[in-house]
Design a protein around this motif. Structure first.
Motif, PDB file in Angstrom:
ATOM      1  N   VAL A  18       0.846  -1.186   0.000  1.00 13.53           N
ATOM      2  CA  VAL A  18       0.000   0.000   0.000  1.00 13.53           C
ATOM      3  C   VAL A  18       0.885   1.241   0.000  1.00 13.53           C
ATOM      4  O   VAL A  18       1.823   1.344   0.792  1.00 13.53           O
ATOM      5  CB  VAL A  18      -0.924   0.019   1.237  1.00 13.53           C
ATOM      6  N   CYS A  19       0.604   2.164  -0.894  1.00 17.90           N
ATOM      7  CA  CYS A  19       1.277   3.454  -0.963  1.00 17.90           C
ATOM      8  C   CYS A  19       0.198   4.521  -1.132  1.00 17.90           C
ATOM      9  O   CYS A  19      -0.976   4.201  -1.315  1.00 17.90           O
ATOM     10  CB  CYS A  19       2.250   3.501  -2.137  1.00 17.90           C
ATOM     11  N   TYR A  20       0.608   5.770  -1.090  1.00 18.25           N
ATOM     12  CA  TYR A  20      -0.340   6.879  -1.198  1.00 18.25           C
ATOM     13  C   TYR A  20       0.167   7.871  -2.224  1.00 18.25           C
ATOM     14  O   TYR A  20       1.375   8.140  -2.295  1.00 18.25           O
ATOM     15  CB  TYR A  20      -0.535   7.539   0.171  1.00 18.25           C
ATOM     16  N   ALA A  21      -0.735   8.408  -3.031  1.00 13.20           N
ATOM     17  CA  ALA A  21      -0.330   9.276  -4.133  1.00 13.20           C
ATOM     18  C   ALA A  21      -1.290  10.431  -4.331  1.00 13.20           C
ATOM     19  O   ALA A  21      -2.472  10.349  -3.982  1.00 13.20           O
ATOM     20  CB  ALA A  21      -0.234   8.457  -5.413  1.00 13.20           C
ATOM     21  N   PHE A  22      -0.757  11.495  -4.894  1.00 10.04           N
ATOM     22  CA  PHE A  22      -1.556  12.619  -5.357  1.00 10.04           C
ATOM     23  C   PHE A  22      -0.960  13.101  -6.671  1.00 10.04           C
ATOM     24  O   PHE A  22       0.155  12.717  -7.040  1.00 10.04           O
ATOM     25  CB  PHE A  22      -1.631  13.752  -4.320  1.00 10.04           C
ATOM     26  N   ALA A  23      -1.702  13.926  -7.375  1.00 13.20           N
ATOM     27  CA  ALA A  23      -1.302  14.311  -8.725  1.00 13.20           C
ATOM     28  C   ALA A  23      -0.748  15.730  -8.797  1.00 13.20           C
ATOM     29  O   ALA A  23      -1.142  16.609  -8.032  1.00 13.20           O
ATOM     30  CB  ALA A  23      -2.494  14.190  -9.663  1.00 13.20           C
ATOM     31  N   ILE A  24       0.170  15.896  -9.737  1.00 15.73           N
ATOM     32  CA  ILE A  24       0.633  17.199 -10.177  1.00 15.73           C
ATOM     33  C   ILE A  24       0.584  17.166 -11.704  1.00 15.73           C
ATOM     34  O   ILE A  24       0.456  16.088 -12.291  1.00 15.73           O
ATOM     35  CB  ILE A  24       2.057  17.538  -9.682  1.00 15.73           C
ATOM     36  N   PRO A  25       0.690  18.320 -12.367  1.00 14.72           N
ATOM     37  CA  PRO A  25       0.736  18.291 -13.829  1.00 14.72           C
ATOM     38  C   PRO A  25       1.976  17.551 -14.323  1.00 14.72           C
ATOM     39  O   PRO A  25       2.939  17.339 -13.579  1.00 14.72           O
ATOM     40  CB  PRO A  25       0.817  19.777 -14.203  1.00 14.72           C
ATOM     41  N   ASN A  26       1.952  17.175 -15.599  1.00 18.08           N
ATOM     42  CA  ASN A  26       3.123  16.530 -16.194  1.00 18.08           C
ATOM     43  C   ASN A  26       4.331  17.442 -16.079  1.00 18.08           C
ATOM     44  O   ASN A  26       4.235  18.642 -16.309  1.00 18.08           O
ATOM     45  CB  ASN A  26       2.880  16.216 -17.668  1.00 18.08           C
ATOM     46  N   LEU A  27       5.462  16.849 -15.723  1.00 25.09           N
ATOM     47  CA  LEU A  27       6.709  17.601 -15.706  1.00 25.09           C
ATOM     48  C   LEU A  27       7.249  17.656 -17.131  1.00 25.09           C
ATOM     49  O   LEU A  27       7.037  16.726 -17.919  1.00 25.09           O
ATOM     50  CB  LEU A  27       7.709  16.922 -14.769  1.00 25.09           C
ATOM     51  N   PRO A  28       7.947  18.726 -17.484  1.00 21.91           N
ATOM     52  CA  PRO A  28       8.427  18.845 -18.868  1.00 21.91           C
ATOM     53  C   PRO A  28       9.474  17.792 -19.207  1.00 21.91           C
ATOM     54  O   PRO A  28      10.258  17.369 -18.352  1.00 21.91           O
ATOM     55  CB  PRO A  28       9.029  20.263 -18.911  1.00 21.91           C
ATOM     56  N   ALA A  29       9.487  17.381 -20.463  1.00 18.16           N
ATOM     57  CA  ALA A  29      10.456  16.394 -20.928  1.00 18.16           C
ATOM     58  C   ALA A  29      11.877  16.954 -20.875  1.00 18.16           C
ATOM     59  O   ALA A  29      12.833  16.207 -20.691  1.00 18.16           O
ATOM     60  CB  ALA A  29      10.130  15.958 -22.351  1.00 18.16           C
ATOM     61  N   ARG A  30      12.003  18.251 -21.028  1.00 17.34           N
ATOM     62  CA  ARG A  30      13.302  18.931 -20.936  1.00 17.34           C
ATOM     63  C   ARG A  30      13.206  19.973 -19.819  1.00 17.34           C
ATOM     64  O   ARG A  30      12.935  21.144 -20.079  1.00 17.34           O
ATOM     65  CB  ARG A  30      13.668  19.582 -22.250  1.00 17.34           C
ATOM     66  N   PRO A  31      13.438  19.533 -18.580  1.00 16.07           N
ATOM     67  CA  PRO A  31      13.250  20.443 -17.451  1.00 16.07           C
ATOM     68  C   PRO A  31      14.320  21.538 -17.391  1.00 16.07           C
ATOM     69  O   PRO A  31      15.487  21.301 -17.685  1.00 16.07           O
ATOM     70  CB  PRO A  31      13.352  19.524 -16.236  1.00 16.07           C
ATOM     71  N   ASP A  32      13.882  22.744 -17.001  1.00 15.77           N
ATOM     72  CA  ASP A  32      14.831  23.827 -16.785  1.00 15.77           C
ATOM     73  C   ASP A  32      15.467  23.668 -15.402  1.00 15.77           C
ATOM     74  O   ASP A  32      15.164  22.720 -14.676  1.00 15.77           O
ATOM     75  CB  ASP A  32      14.158  25.189 -16.953  1.00 15.77           C
ATOM     76  N   LYS A  33      16.340  24.583 -15.015  1.00 13.48           N
ATOM     77  CA  LYS A  33      17.065  24.417 -13.751  1.00 13.48           C
ATOM     78  C   LYS A  33      16.134  24.474 -12.546  1.00 13.48           C
ATOM     79  O   LYS A  33      16.382  23.802 -11.543  1.00 13.48           O
ATOM     80  CB  LYS A  33      18.200  25.433 -13.623  1.00 13.48           C
ATOM     81  N   ASN A  34      15.031  25.231 -12.624  1.00 14.60           N
ATOM     82  CA  ASN A  34      14.083  25.277 -11.504  1.00 14.60           C
ATOM     83  C   ASN A  34      13.391  23.933 -11.306  1.00 14.60           C
ATOM     84  O   ASN A  34      13.207  23.482 -10.178  1.00 14.60           O
ATOM     85  CB  ASN A  34      13.036  26.371 -11.707  1.00 14.60           C
ATOM     86  N   TYR A  54       1.818   9.889 -16.104  1.00 15.94           N
ATOM     87  CA  TYR A  54       0.644   9.389 -16.809  1.00 15.94           C
ATOM     88  C   TYR A  54       0.236  10.423 -17.855  1.00 15.94           C
ATOM     89  O   TYR A  54      -0.810  11.041 -17.774  1.00 15.94           O
ATOM     90  CB  TYR A  54      -0.482   9.117 -15.806  1.00 15.94           C
ATOM     91  N   TYR A  55       1.147  10.622 -18.806  1.00 16.74           N
ATOM     92  CA  TYR A  55       0.946  11.616 -19.845  1.00 16.74           C
ATOM     93  C   TYR A  55      -0.269  11.258 -20.690  1.00 16.74           C
ATOM     94  O   TYR A  55      -0.447  10.093 -21.004  1.00 16.74           O
ATOM     95  CB  TYR A  55       2.199  11.700 -20.726  1.00 16.74           C
ATOM     96  N   PRO A  56      -1.111  12.183 -21.028  1.00 15.99           N
ATOM     97  CA  PRO A  56      -1.074  13.626 -20.817  1.00 15.99           C
ATOM     98  C   PRO A  56      -1.848  14.091 -19.583  1.00 15.99           C
ATOM     99  O   PRO A  56      -2.069  15.278 -19.399  1.00 15.99           O
ATOM    100  CB  PRO A  56      -1.735  14.168 -22.070  1.00 15.99           C
ATOM    101  N   HIS A  57      -2.248  13.176 -18.731  1.00 17.43           N
ATOM    102  CA  HIS A  57      -3.148  13.518 -17.632  1.00 17.43           C
ATOM    103  C   HIS A  57      -2.458  14.095 -16.407  1.00 17.43           C
ATOM    104  O   HIS A  57      -3.100  14.750 -15.599  1.00 17.43           O
ATOM    105  CB  HIS A  57      -3.972  12.293 -17.227  1.00 17.43           C
TER     106      HIS A  57
END
Length: 106
Positions: A18-34, A54-57
């Motif tokens: 058992v684990c616990y999860a919540f969602a955030i938007p997709n992270l970019p494929a080419r992330p910047d330094k932030n 779970y792209y694009p969701h």
């Protein structure tokens, strides 16, 4: 070698924990330094186990306990420099033990 298996929502199998999860938007494929800094910070949160893109969701952030998921969610909401919506619901999910490397031996 094994074939990767996505987390499930139930019913729990014998080889899952058992684990616990919540969602955030997709992270970019080419992330910047932030975003890179955010990912490093995220990996150091108490009970953080990993992500399930779970792209694009969106992306599920997976934690070992519900309390750690709540704490992580609250910290992420206030993280400077990365402003995006964070899911308000935390769900119980099941992850195959072999992917956790002993991090969640429940």
């Amino acid at each position: 070698m094994y074939i990767w298996q996505q987390p499930t929502f139930g019913p729990k199998k014998d080889d899952e924990v058992v684990c616990y999860a919540f969602a955030i938007p997709n992270l970019p494929a080419r992330p910047d330094k932030n975003i890179k800094k955010f990912i490093k910070w995220l990996s150091e949160l108490d009970g953080f186990l990993g992500v399930y893109p779970y792209y694009p969701h969106g992306t599920l952030l997976i934690f070992d306990t519900e309390n750690n998921a709540k704490g992580g969610r609250n910290l992420i909401r206030n993280y400077p420099g990365v402003e995006f919506p964070v899911g308000k619901n935390i769900g119980e999910i099941f992850v195959n033990k072999k992917y956790l490397g002993g991090k969640n031996d429940d």
